[in-house]
Design a protein around this motif. Structure first.
Motif, PDB file in Angstrom:
ATOM      1  N   GLU A 258       0.929  -1.486   0.218  1.00  0.00           N
ATOM      2  CA  GLU A 258      -0.016  -0.064   0.571  1.00  0.00           C
ATOM      3  C   GLU A 258       1.008   1.713   0.101  1.00  0.00           C
ATOM      4  OE1 GLU A 258      -3.377   0.368   0.243  1.00  0.00           O
ATOM      5  OE2 GLU A 258      -4.031  -0.880   1.526  1.00  0.00           O
ATOM      6  N   ARG A 259       1.951   1.154   0.664  1.00  0.00           N
ATOM      7  CA  ARG A 259       2.975   2.431   1.162  1.00  0.00           C
ATOM      8  C   ARG A 259       3.429   2.559  -0.953  1.00  0.00           C
ATOM      9  NH1 ARG A 259       5.353   0.530   5.243  1.00  0.00           N
ATOM     10  NH2 ARG A 259       4.941   2.151   6.197  1.00  0.00           N
ATOM     11  N   SER A 260       4.037   1.564  -0.918  1.00  0.00           N
ATOM     12  CA  SER A 260       5.263   1.756  -2.285  1.00  0.00           C
ATOM     13  C   SER A 260       3.675   2.378  -3.565  1.00  0.00           C
ATOM     14  CB  SER A 260       5.752   0.484  -2.207  1.00  0.00           C
ATOM     15  OG  SER A 260       4.580  -0.222  -2.700  1.00  0.00           O
ATOM     16  N   ARG A 261       2.733   1.319  -3.690  1.00  0.00           N
ATOM     17  CA  ARG A 261       1.665   1.759  -4.801  1.00  0.00           C
ATOM     18  C   ARG A 261       1.364   3.384  -4.478  1.00  0.00           C
ATOM     19  NH1 ARG A 261       1.502  -3.886  -6.605  1.00  0.00           N
ATOM     20  NH2 ARG A 261       2.783  -4.223  -7.103  1.00  0.00           N
ATOM     21  N   GLY A 262       1.228   3.774  -3.197  1.00  0.00           N
ATOM     22  CA  GLY A 262       0.685   4.998  -3.013  1.00  0.00           C
ATOM     23  C   GLY A 262      -0.815   5.299  -2.566  1.00  0.00           C
ATOM     24  N   THR A 263      -1.354   3.824  -2.586  1.00  0.00           N
ATOM     25  CA  THR A 263      -2.496   3.136  -1.860  1.00  0.00           C
ATOM     26  C   THR A 263      -3.175   4.165  -0.968  1.00  0.00           C
ATOM     27  OG1 THR A 263      -2.301   1.369  -2.054  1.00  0.00           O
ATOM     28  CG2 THR A 263      -3.634   1.645  -3.475  1.00  0.00           C
ATOM     29  N   LEU A 264      -2.028   3.410  -0.187  1.00  0.00           N
ATOM     30  CA  LEU A 264      -1.813   4.322   1.797  1.00  0.00           C
ATOM     31  C   LEU A 264      -1.826   5.936   1.641  1.00  0.00           C
ATOM     32  CD1 LEU A 264      -1.318   3.676   4.330  1.00  0.00           C
ATOM     33  CD2 LEU A 264       0.899   3.822   4.099  1.00  0.00           C
ATOM     34  N   MET A 265      -1.342   6.175   0.730  1.00  0.00           N
ATOM     35  CA  MET A 265      -1.544   7.325   0.495  1.00  0.00           C
ATOM     36  C   MET A 265      -2.930   8.827   0.618  1.00  0.00           C
ATOM     37  SD  MET A 265       0.028  10.796  -2.167  1.00  0.00           S
ATOM     38  CE  MET A 265       1.488  10.996  -1.747  1.00  0.00           C
ATOM     39  N   ARG A 266      -3.725   7.220  -0.353  1.00  0.00           N
ATOM     40  CA  ARG A 266      -4.958   7.281  -0.488  1.00  0.00           C
ATOM     41  C   ARG A 266      -5.772   7.564   0.527  1.00  0.00           C
ATOM     42  NH1 ARG A 266      -5.889   7.487  -6.954  1.00  0.00           N
ATOM     43  NH2 ARG A 266      -6.405   9.215  -6.960  1.00  0.00           N
ATOM     44  N   LEU A 267      -5.691   6.565   1.471  1.00  0.00           N
ATOM     45  CA  LEU A 267      -6.248   5.772   2.595  1.00  0.00           C
ATOM     46  C   LEU A 267      -6.121   7.432   3.515  1.00  0.00           C
ATOM     47  CD1 LEU A 267      -5.637   2.616   3.029  1.00  0.00           C
ATOM     48  CD2 LEU A 267      -8.022   3.243   2.215  1.00  0.00           C
ATOM     49  N   LEU A 268      -5.259   7.619   3.911  1.00  0.00           N
ATOM     50  CA  LEU A 268      -4.523   8.740   4.463  1.00  0.00           C
ATOM     51  C   LEU A 268      -5.633   9.781   4.653  1.00  0.00           C
ATOM     52  CD1 LEU A 268      -0.677   7.945   4.893  1.00  0.00           C
ATOM     53  CD2 LEU A 268      -2.549   6.854   7.001  1.00  0.00           C
ATOM     54  N   VAL A 269      -5.583  10.171   2.672  1.00  0.00           N
ATOM     55  CA  VAL A 269      -6.283  11.777   2.305  1.00  0.00           C
ATOM     56  C   VAL A 269      -8.112  10.930   2.648  1.00  0.00           C
ATOM     57  CG1 VAL A 269      -6.833  12.963   0.535  1.00  0.00           C
ATOM     58  CG2 VAL A 269      -4.412  12.339   1.087  1.00  0.00           C
ATOM     59  N   ALA A 270      -8.156  10.514   2.972  1.00  0.00           N
ATOM     60  CA  ALA A 270     -10.071   9.765   3.168  1.00  0.00           C
ATOM     61  C   ALA A 270     -10.499  10.354   4.217  1.00  0.00           C
ATOM     62  CB  ALA A 270     -10.440   8.368   3.163  1.00  0.00           C
ATOM     63  N   PRO A 271     -11.682  10.192   4.483  1.00  0.00           N
ATOM     64  CA  PRO A 271     -12.173  11.173   5.914  1.00  0.00           C
ATOM     65  C   PRO A 271     -12.349   9.725   7.084  1.00  0.00           C
ATOM     66  CG  PRO A 271     -13.914  10.776   4.117  1.00  0.00           C
ATOM     67  CD  PRO A 271     -12.560  10.683   3.425  1.00  0.00           C
TER      68      PRO A 271
END
Lengths: 426, 284
Positions: A258-271
């Motif tokens: 998740e971290r390397s693919r960038g989806t972790l960033m998306r999750l962290l930006v979600a409400p």
């Protein structure tokens, strides 16, 4: 050539820049070297004493002499406790073997022409290696006892006299009876005849022409049960442990992915809060490890006749094991920031802990300090909980200790991992 | 509504963003233009609350509210398309949209309507059920953008959305951004391609080494910092280049002296603006 050197230098430079790669290149092998070195150093001095319980059901001078010989031999940590208590200890995994000297043991020891001393070994099914070593020590002691008997004409004479009286009392006159009495007359001369034949140096084998100096009946200690049991009961407990290890390593990789693919960033930006995110990861790991370990034991039960002694306690053990490894997953995921690193760290940590927990090398082969260190291994406690529910027949109170340790490790590890993950991701 | 007020952010000795101030206006496409390392992504990460400024304040404010970027309510009103493609490759495009839609609180028919609308927006209706790993790079880029708007946010932040895509896909993305603007969304668009900023952005902030060099509409920036254009003429003597602010007058003057076979006027653009402001080309 310069190009080759330049490329090689670049790779070495990159290796030393990668702290985790450097750790696995240098420090991990070093740790393994120290681990095995310490273990083999223990072996060269002889393995640590194997804990056994001993019950002398014979209570004669002969059996006492035999016990003295065992104690003098070393290699065994002998505890003299009542039979039922000893069996409980073996069942709980606290003692590897219960050795019972059966009634008549001493008499057979003193009269090897008539009977063979009998011993019963009640063995923890996961401790066959230790049982093999105990068997060796018992046979060696019995052999030494027989050799001592054969080397002592006065003891043989006494025994002969007893045997002669028995024969004369119970056997009617016959040619066979006369032959037997003649043989008895010759027995005390055996050591002299051996010397005269010049065989003194080559007949050190204690048993000479006799059979095994000891008859050992070996049984596996398991909880009393109605249904059948088999070796799959132990192997499935181990397999379930490996399922947990594999599951936690895989999930730790999923966070790295998740971290390397960038989806972790998306999750962290979600409400959603970091707490919700972590709870979701933990829940997924818990669900997956619970499912896989449950599926495995279900297969064991339905196809391989594994019959747990308590289904509620098995469920408790499964839950606590999964909680523990979810926590471990969280720590692994923050240590390894890439997929490769997470996998490397996961197995790099799992293997030594599995060894320390007795999952690969029998614990009795390790030095005592290493056995003590093994108490921090979650693998040890997981295996204990699983075995406790599947075949050791743990009661709820016996199950509380391993389960409490597992939950404590899980909560602690999850907290460390979660704090670090939140810190990492801001 | 998005406000950067004297914001700075350091990573060790590197001052990634240095005293950056700007304020978004309603319904505009706002460009952050600068070369790699200018601080664009750091600014975006502070705007969405992934990073905290060392100095200054980032906030979302208007007459009715004043919120921190990490505020959950605020996060519902913004969508981020990160620079790297941030999608779950093992599941379908539609399922990616559904997942992120659920995270933003969408359920039931509302969710399915938005999924359908976003697939349509990204021109992925036919392949919505295919796993993302089977998508081309351009399709993944469009889905990356569509995921950012699944919850119909007021503000969309697009961090270098055309990196690594072919010209055809790039055009497709431009059209989507224009669609967003036409739909009344505010867009923050980071890029190091001046043509993109020139085509799409109402206002452009030019960043270099973390500092804001200039901020205005594209024509105003060119007028203020672009300098003269270049008139390239070919005569019997060969080709020559002439700086001019009045190309017609310059051309007439040259023709009076010698017959001009061919001419081309190169007006100043954001590239020249950046060159004049920093002394370096945008692509350096």
């Amino acid at each position: 050539m310069n190009k080759i050197v330049a490329m090689a230098a670049k790779d070495i430079h990159i290796l030393f820049r990668d702290k985790l790669g450097f750790f696995f290149t240098i420090f991990f092998p070093l740790m393994m070297a120290i681990f095995f070195g310490a273990m083999f150093a223990g072996l060269s001095r002889g393995p640590a004493s194997i804990p056994i319980a001993l019950v002398d059901a014979d209570r004669t001078a002969g059996s006492a002499r035999f016990v003295g010989r065992l104690e003098a031999a070393g290699g065994l940590a002998i505890e003299r406790i009542p039979s039922d208590q000893a069996l409980e200890q073996v069942r709980r995994g606290q003692t590897a073997v219960l050795v019972t000297l059966r009634p008549g043991f001493g008499a057979a020891l003193d009269n090897p022409f008539v009977a063979t001393p009998e011993v019963e070994m009640s063995v923890d099914p996961t401790q066959f290696a230790a049982a093999g070593m105990v068997r060796g020590v018992l046979l060696e002691a019995a052999g030494a006892e027989l050799q001592a008997f054969m080397s002592d004409p006065s003891r043989m004479s006494v025994t002969n006299e007893q045997n002669r009286r028995l024969i004369e009392e119970f056997s009617p006159p016959s040619e066979a009876r006369d032959d037997l009495l003649n043989v008895l007359d010759q027995i005390p001369r055996i050591p002299v005849l051996i010397d005269e034949a010049g065989l003194g140096s080559v007949t050190t084998g204690a048993t000479g022409g006799f059979g095994p100096p000891l008859e050992i009946e070996q049984t596996q200690v398991q909880a009393q049960r109605r249904g059948p049991t088999n070796s799959y009961a132990t192997s499935f407990a181990q397999a379930m442990l490996w399922t947990l290890i594999g599951g936690s390593v895989s999930f730790s990789m999923s966070i790295a992915i998740e971290r390397s693919r960038g989806t972790l960033m998306r999750l962290l930006v979600a409400p959603i809060t970091a707490r919700q995110l972590l709870a979701a990861k933990g829940l997924a790991c818990l669900g997956a490890t619970l499912f896989t370990s449950s599926a495995l034991i279900t297969l064991g039960i339905t196809v391989f006749d594994v019959t747990p002694t308590s289904y509620p306690l098995l469920a408790l053990a499964l839950l606590c094991g999964s909680i523990c490894f979810c926590g471990i997953m969280m720590v692994l995921s923050v240590i390894g920031r890439t997929e490769q690193a997470a996998a490397g760290v996961g197995w790099g940590i799992a293997l030594p802990f599995t060894m320390l927990g007795g999952g690969m090398v029998p614990l009795f082969l390790m030095p005592e300090w290493m056995q003590t260190l093994g108490n921090i291994s979650p693998m040890k406690w997981t295996l204990m909980a699983y075995e406790g529910a599947i075949w050791r027949g743990f009661t709820l109170s016996e199950m509380l200790l391993p389960c409490a340790v597992l939950v404590a490790i899980g909560v602690l590890a999850f907290s460390i991992g979660a704090t670090r993950l939140r810190w990492d991701t801001g | 509504m998005l406000v950067f007020d004297h914001v700075s952010k350091c990573f060790g000795d590197l001052r990634a963003v240095d005293d950056l101030s700007f304020e978004l206006e309603a319904g505009e496409v706002f460009g952050l233009l600068g070369p790699n390392g200018a601080g664009k992504t750091t600014a975006i990460n502070m705007a969405v609350g992934l990073l905290e400024p060392d100095e200054g304040v980032v906030r979302f404010a208007d007459e009715a509210f004043d919120r921190d970027p990490r505020d959950a309510e605020n996060r519902r009103s913004l969508g981020l398309a990160p620079q790297s493609i941030a999608l779950y490759e093992q599941i379908s495009g539609a399922d990616n949209l559904r997942f992120f839609g659920r995270l933003h609180g969408l359920r039931g028919s509302d969710l399915e309507e938005r999924v359908a609308a976003c697939l349509d927006f990204a021109d992925l209706v036919d392949v919505g059920k295919k796993v993302v790993s089977k998508y081309s790079g351009g399709m993944q880029r469009r889905l990356n953008l569509a995921v950012a708007i699944i919850h119909d946010p007021e503000l969309v932040l697009l961090d270098e959305p055309t990196v690594g895509v072919d010209p055809q896909s790039r055009n497709a993305i431009f059209e989507r951004v224009e669609q967003l603007r036409d739909g009344g969304k505010q867009v923050v668009y980071t890029t190091h391609y001046m043509e993109e900023a020139q085509r799409l952005c109402d206002r452009v902030a030019i960043l270099d080494r973390g500092r804001l060099m200039a901020l205005d509409t594209v024509p105003a920036l060119i007028t203020a910092h672009g300098g003269p254009g270049n008139l390239v003429v070919r005569t019997g003597d060969g080709e020559s280049r002439h700086e001019t602010t009045d190309p017609l007058a310059t051309l007439a003057e040259l023709q009076a002296r010698q017959a001009v076979d061919h001419f081309q006027y190169l007006p100043p653009d954001l590239e020249t603006v950046f060159l004049n402001l920093t002394g370096r080309a945008l692509r350096d």
